[in-house]
Motif scaffolding. Structure first.
Motif, PDB file in Angstrom:
ATOM      1  N   LEU A   7       2.314  12.383   7.653  1.00  0.00           N
ATOM      2  CA  LEU A   7       2.043  12.835   6.056  1.00  0.00           C
ATOM      3  C   LEU A   7       1.334  14.262   6.181  1.00  0.00           C
ATOM      4  O   LEU A   7       0.089  14.297   6.652  1.00  0.00           O
ATOM      5  CB  LEU A   7       1.134  11.872   5.318  1.00  0.00           C
ATOM      6  N   LEU A   8       2.146  15.418   5.674  1.00  0.00           N
ATOM      7  CA  LEU A   8       1.482  16.517   5.515  1.00  0.00           C
ATOM      8  C   LEU A   8       0.916  16.823   4.697  1.00  0.00           C
ATOM      9  O   LEU A   8       1.333  16.475   3.418  1.00  0.00           O
ATOM     10  CB  LEU A   8       2.849  17.492   5.924  1.00  0.00           C
ATOM     11  N   ARG A   9      -0.538  17.364   4.581  1.00  0.00           N
ATOM     12  CA  ARG A   9      -1.012  17.522   3.329  1.00  0.00           C
ATOM     13  C   ARG A   9      -1.683  18.983   3.351  1.00  0.00           C
ATOM     14  O   ARG A   9      -2.024  19.520   4.566  1.00  0.00           O
ATOM     15  CB  ARG A   9      -2.451  16.525   3.234  1.00  0.00           C
ATOM     16  N   LYS A  10      -1.950  19.586   2.267  1.00  0.00           N
ATOM     17  CA  LYS A  10      -2.299  20.880   2.177  1.00  0.00           C
ATOM     18  C   LYS A  10      -3.174  21.200   0.931  1.00  0.00           C
ATOM     19  O   LYS A  10      -2.497  21.199   0.005  1.00  0.00           O
ATOM     20  CB  LYS A  10      -1.302  22.057   2.329  1.00  0.00           C
ATOM     21  N   ASP A  11      -4.305  21.657   1.194  1.00  0.00           N
ATOM     22  CA  ASP A  11      -5.224  21.867   0.079  1.00  0.00           C
ATOM     23  C   ASP A  11      -5.304  23.407  -0.146  1.00  0.00           C
ATOM     24  O   ASP A  11      -5.316  23.975   1.103  1.00  0.00           O
ATOM     25  CB  ASP A  11      -6.544  21.290  -0.063  1.00  0.00           C
ATOM     26  N   PRO A  12      -5.483  23.958  -1.282  1.00  0.00           N
ATOM     27  CA  PRO A  12      -6.010  25.419  -1.249  1.00  0.00           C
ATOM     28  C   PRO A  12      -7.177  25.602  -0.368  1.00  0.00           C
ATOM     29  O   PRO A  12      -7.999  24.916  -0.012  1.00  0.00           O
ATOM     30  CB  PRO A  12      -6.308  25.314  -2.697  1.00  0.00           C
ATOM     31  N   ASP A  13      -7.100  26.776   0.573  1.00  0.00           N
ATOM     32  CA  ASP A  13      -8.003  27.152   1.273  1.00  0.00           C
ATOM     33  C   ASP A  13      -8.436  26.253   2.489  1.00  0.00           C
ATOM     34  O   ASP A  13      -9.320  26.261   2.819  1.00  0.00           O
ATOM     35  CB  ASP A  13      -9.332  27.212   0.538  1.00  0.00           C
ATOM     36  N   SER A  14      -7.430  25.613   2.846  1.00  0.00           N
ATOM     37  CA  SER A  14      -7.414  24.575   4.040  1.00  0.00           C
ATOM     38  C   SER A  14      -6.175  24.883   5.125  1.00  0.00           C
ATOM     39  O   SER A  14      -5.423  25.400   4.520  1.00  0.00           O
ATOM     40  CB  SER A  14      -7.717  23.236   3.620  1.00  0.00           C
ATOM     41  N   SER A  15      -6.345  24.183   6.145  1.00  0.00           N
ATOM     42  CA  SER A  15      -5.077  24.415   7.132  1.00  0.00           C
ATOM     43  C   SER A  15      -4.229  23.038   6.827  1.00  0.00           C
ATOM     44  O   SER A  15      -4.537  22.373   5.757  1.00  0.00           O
ATOM     45  CB  SER A  15      -5.806  23.966   8.549  1.00  0.00           C
ATOM     46  N   TYR A  16      -3.158  23.188   7.084  1.00  0.00           N
ATOM     47  CA  TYR A  16      -2.056  22.201   7.204  1.00  0.00           C
ATOM     48  C   TYR A  16      -2.718  20.949   7.926  1.00  0.00           C
ATOM     49  O   TYR A  16      -2.985  20.988   8.999  1.00  0.00           O
ATOM     50  CB  TYR A  16      -0.693  22.556   7.640  1.00  0.00           C
ATOM     51  N   THR A  28      -4.553  15.433  12.500  1.00  0.00           N
ATOM     52  CA  THR A  28      -4.563  16.744  13.283  1.00  0.00           C
ATOM     53  C   THR A  28      -4.105  17.863  12.151  1.00  0.00           C
ATOM     54  O   THR A  28      -3.799  17.526  11.008  1.00  0.00           O
ATOM     55  CB  THR A  28      -3.204  16.830  14.075  1.00  0.00           C
ATOM     56  N   ALA A  29      -4.422  18.969  12.769  1.00  0.00           N
ATOM     57  CA  ALA A  29      -4.490  20.441  11.608  1.00  0.00           C
ATOM     58  C   ALA A  29      -4.065  21.297  12.353  1.00  0.00           C
ATOM     59  O   ALA A  29      -4.279  21.612  13.708  1.00  0.00           O
ATOM     60  CB  ALA A  29      -5.688  20.385  10.992  1.00  0.00           C
ATOM     61  N   ALA A  30      -3.225  22.364  11.589  1.00  0.00           N
ATOM     62  CA  ALA A  30      -2.476  23.542  12.093  1.00  0.00           C
ATOM     63  C   ALA A  30      -3.031  24.671  11.229  1.00  0.00           C
ATOM     64  O   ALA A  30      -2.853  24.380  10.125  1.00  0.00           O
ATOM     65  CB  ALA A  30      -1.500  23.503  12.832  1.00  0.00           C
ATOM     66  N   ALA A  31      -2.898  25.778  11.485  1.00  0.00           N
ATOM     67  CA  ALA A  31      -3.007  26.909  10.429  1.00  0.00           C
ATOM     68  C   ALA A  31      -1.783  27.167   9.810  1.00  0.00           C
ATOM     69  O   ALA A  31      -1.844  27.542   8.825  1.00  0.00           O
ATOM     70  CB  ALA A  31      -3.372  28.265  11.213  1.00  0.00           C
ATOM     71  N   THR A  32      -0.607  26.887  10.472  1.00  0.00           N
ATOM     72  CA  THR A  32       0.645  27.402   9.954  1.00  0.00           C
ATOM     73  C   THR A  32       1.623  26.312  10.092  1.00  0.00           C
ATOM     74  O   THR A  32       1.544  25.321  10.825  1.00  0.00           O
ATOM     75  CB  THR A  32       1.240  28.542  10.767  1.00  0.00           C
ATOM     76  N   LEU A  33       2.589  26.157   9.365  1.00  0.00           N
ATOM     77  CA  LEU A  33       3.884  25.129   9.376  1.00  0.00           C
ATOM     78  C   LEU A  33       4.198  25.095  10.860  1.00  0.00           C
ATOM     79  O   LEU A  33       5.116  24.069  11.187  1.00  0.00           O
ATOM     80  CB  LEU A  33       4.738  25.528   8.104  1.00  0.00           C
TER      81      LEU A  33
END
Length: 98
Positions: A7-16, A28-33
């Motif tokens: 499940l991909l999640r993205k909040d404002p001002d956060s990584s993916y 896990t998290a990453a800066a870009t799609l």
């Protein structure tokens, strides 16, 4: 190849971020799609390898319908995350699913 739903999640001002309903605690998290897909594969692969080393059974993938039925997941975007077949012991996992 086995495929699980992340499940991909993205909040404002956060990584993916990606989490895995079938594997609580695996995130896990990453800066870009562009980066998030490979990071999800790597995180899930390492998580399953650790479960194997600990002797834990690997769950069968949940259905998209079951995952999205959880209200917490309504805002997330489901993605398919493949993991290598070599991580699975079919006889052991079949017994765990019973």
């Amino acid at each position: 190849m086995h495929v699980y739903i992340g499940l991909l999640r993205k909040d404002p001002d956060s990584s993916y971020g990606v989490d895995f309903p079938d594997f609580p605690g695996c995130v896990t998290a990453a800066a870009t799609l562009v980066e998030v897909g490979p990071m999800a594969v790597e995180a899930l692969t390492f998580h399953i390898e650790a479960m194997r080393e600990d002797g834990d059974p690997i769950p069968a993938p949940s259905s998209l319908e079951a995952i999205m039925a959880d209200p917490f997941n309504h805002e997330a975007v489901p993605i398919l995350v493949p993991v290598p077949d070599g991580l699975f012991d079919a006889s052991r996992d079949a017994a765990a699913a019973e």
